[in-house]
Design an enzyme around this catalytic site. Sequence first.
Site, short mmCIF file in Angstrom:
data_model
loop_
_atom_site.label_atom_id
_atom_site.label_comp_id
_atom_site.label_asym_id
_atom_site.label_seq_id
_atom_site.Cartn_x
_atom_site.Cartn_y
_atom_site.Cartn_z
N GLU A 110 0.84 -1.20 0.07
CA GLU A 110 -0.04 -0.06 0.18
C GLU A 110 0.87 1.21 0.03
O GLU A 110 1.91 1.20 0.64
CB GLU A 110 -0.78 -0.13 1.20
CG GLU A 110 -1.62 -1.14 1.17
CD GLU A 110 -2.44 -1.16 2.60
OE1 GLU A 110 -2.58 -0.07 3.36
OE2 GLU A 110 -3.15 -2.33 2.99
N LYS A 112 2.21 4.57 1.26
CA LYS A 112 2.55 4.92 2.56
C LYS A 112 2.21 6.48 2.54
O LYS A 112 3.03 7.32 2.13
CB LYS A 112 3.99 4.68 3.05
CG LYS A 112 3.99 5.35 4.44
CD LYS A 112 5.32 4.95 5.18
CE LYS A 112 5.56 5.43 6.58
NZ LYS A 112 5.20 6.50 6.97
N ASP A 114 1.46 10.27 3.61
CA ASP A 114 2.22 11.33 4.25
C ASP A 114 1.41 12.14 4.96
O ASP A 114 1.46 13.27 4.52
CB ASP A 114 3.10 11.64 3.44
CG ASP A 114 4.39 12.39 4.20
OD1 ASP A 114 4.64 11.94 5.42
OD2 ASP A 114 5.12 13.00 3.72
N TYR A 219 -7.25 2.65 6.14
CA TYR A 219 -6.38 1.63 5.58
C TYR A 219 -6.53 0.39 6.73
O TYR A 219 -5.58 -0.30 6.32
CB TYR A 219 -4.96 1.93 5.12
CG TYR A 219 -4.31 3.01 6.12
CD1 TYR A 219 -4.25 2.76 7.61
CD2 TYR A 219 -3.85 4.32 5.78
CE1 TYR A 219 -3.52 3.50 8.61
CE2 TYR A 219 -3.23 5.13 6.52
CZ TYR A 219 -2.99 4.79 8.15
OH TYR A 219 -2.34 5.55 8.84
N LYS A 308 10.54 3.19 3.04
CA LYS A 308 10.60 4.74 2.74
C LYS A 308 11.43 4.99 1.70
O LYS A 308 12.59 4.39 1.38
CB LYS A 308 11.17 5.40 4.06
CG LYS A 308 10.56 5.23 5.21
CD LYS A 308 9.61 6.36 5.50
CE LYS A 308 10.17 7.42 6.62
NZ LYS A 308 9.39 8.25 7.04
N CYS A 402 26.61 45.13 1.38
CA CYS A 402 25.24 44.53 1.94
C CYS A 402 24.11 44.94 0.73
O CYS A 402 24.04 46.15 0.44
CB CYS A 402 25.03 45.27 3.38
SG CYS A 402 23.45 44.90 3.80
N CYS A 405 21.75 47.58 3.00
CA CYS A 405 22.16 49.05 3.38
C CYS A 405 23.42 49.35 2.52
O CYS A 405 23.59 50.67 2.67
CB CYS A 405 22.46 49.03 4.76
SG CYS A 405 24.23 48.31 5.28
N CYS A 418 27.27 41.65 7.36
CA CYS A 418 27.11 43.05 7.31
C CYS A 418 27.30 43.65 8.52
O CYS A 418 26.62 43.16 9.56
CB CYS A 418 25.68 43.67 6.80
SG CYS A 418 25.16 45.24 7.04
N CYS A 423 21.50 48.57 9.84
CA CYS A 423 21.10 48.00 8.61
C CYS A 423 19.32 47.35 8.98
O CYS A 423 19.55 46.62 10.01
CB CYS A 423 21.89 46.60 8.27
SG CYS A 423 21.35 45.78 6.78
#
Length: 660
Positions: A110, A112, A114, A219, A308, A402, A405, A418, A423
């Site tokens: 089946e 799985k 999530d 299920y 998985k 930056c 600034c 920075c 800033c």
Amino acid sequence: MDKIKNRMNELIEIINKAIYEYYILDNPTLTDQEYDDAYTELQRLEKEYPELKREDSPTNRVGGEAVDSFKKVNHKTPMLSFDDIFNEEEIEDFDERIRKQVPSACYTLEPKMDGLSGSLIYEKGVLVRAATRGDGVTGEDITLNVKTIKSVPLRLTKDIDIEVRGEIYMSKASFEKLNKKNEAEGIKLFANPRNAAAGSVRQLDSKITATRDLDYMAYFIPNPEDYNIKTQKESIEFLHELGFATNIKLNGYGKNLKDIINYIEDLGKKRESLPFAIDGVVLKVDSLEDEKVLGFTARVPRWGIAYKFPAVQVLTTLKEIKYTVGRTGKVTPNAIFDPVHVDGSLVSKATLHNYDYIVSKDIRVGDVISIRKAGDVIPEVVEVKLDRRKDDSKETIMIDSCPICGSKLVKKDANHYCVNEHCDARHIESIEHYVSRDAMNIDGFGERIVEDFYNEGFVKSIVDLYHLDKYKKELMSMEGFGEKSITNLLDSIENSKSNSLERLLFALGIRYVGKKTAKILAMHYSTLDNLRNANYDELKNINDVGDVIAKSIVDYFNDEKNNSIINSLIDLGVNTKYLGKEINTESKVSGKTFVITGTLSKPRDVYKDELESLGANVTGSVTKKTDYVLVGDNPGSKYDKAKELGITIINEEEYNNLIL
Ligand code: IVH
């Protein structure tokens, strides 16, 4: 009166049939208009004749009163989950183990799902209770919320008593819609459909859940023998007959290892195009008789396992490298690429960590890159497809000023900073951090809102948050705000004043002081003033603190500006004391039961306190219900008992990793 009652019954039948056809069969026969007409008529009759309103009326799906907290409920049979495996070899081992006891075993295979598992209890065919898994023994009562899920039948096709288990999930389409809406409103986005489903089903106000468009896939039946069911396949067929959505068409059947591998490969190919997220394949021994022979270990059924899928990698093209500035001034390069679906969510951004990372992988704009997203982790760039690089591509050069600034960046170790304390980016980030959930937990403050308030001049620093009521009028005239949302926001700001010290400490954004260190410091010093007066040597000697953190704390409190902020917060009435245990119900160990034995590096009570504050229980003796036994030196009989019962035994290091 009878005529009205009959009409109401008729309408309920029409609506339920429409919901069933739409949500379960994916094959509607009623137009939207016809559905709406029937619904409105029923609503009108129920209002006029409340005494005739049925408990299982579909109009109940809009949600009811909000609750303060979820009631705890004990599961009649524990809600277990399977062990996870990750590769073919482990599947082979599993199959071999099974065949030792049941040589002719066959499996149902089946998808799985999530999402999160949910138990539904029906009495005489009517849904009476829904619960989360919780720790497997005790879950939370989420009946009101689950009733809003259209693919959960409020009444079954048979008037039987039955418990049904399945997955509560959010379809990929609804997830994207929700995130788009949240983005527009400046609310934090959900990382994936699973988180969105979990967050939606745990709303205290079921009216909110009703807007979230959740789904349910059944299920499992815990007591199949009561219905004369002999195989898992029959369980699914029975669930389908009862009116549930099942994966009856997607499920497979395996007689041997080859069948299993083929199914996994096939499903892997279909994965992207499925309307919901899946993260693997669940293998269950089909015959219930065989399942009985195989039985359970102390933790999990021996008759099933969850394979998985490996983390998905997806190819896309790097369009741009965008730099963001954090609250410490750290500049982070981000890869901006054509949006791709990874693991059920649409992503268009991944972190590139720092310039050294870019150089090490030689990442360039225009490159075809592969992206990976594992679980909740922020997506990252795994590799560059060098063979697809264009001839005219140019090496990436780090910006030198930056992006916010414009001041010159300074490189320290692998990172660029920075260093302009004024800033804007740094201020905005530090306010965002302060209000965030793990910090002061001020509800209603999305990232966009902080930015807007900052740019409007309402909140230039964390202290300004507590003066925000001055701007109530202006706020109300801002787009997306009303009286109620502003009042809630201001209440939430006011409430944050009574947080325990560890939240404040984390919220202040002292470098290297994460959530865990903040907690340790708060417990150790009790008040902010005690911590302010602590010296380097003292701090360094606290377990888990060490040199770097101690230095950072001392530097922080030596700074006049920081002290003046703290003094203002104190004047405004922000609590600076440790208020004792605050139970974190979202930690990994929440709801788990621990036993501690043997000599550890700290007194046992330290672990007990820590675990309890994380929502775990600590008991004195090892039983089947124990989840973990934390073992130090010279453990006694508890250790032997844990081994005998197959309970997970962990040492101190494993413990530290577990509670991280
Ligand atoms: S059967 C004893 N079937 O994955 C386990 N579980 O470890 C009974 N899940 O917690 C559950 N899809 O939440 C089962 N087709 C499926 C499933 C499924 C997803 C989840 C479930 C459980 C975990 C299994």
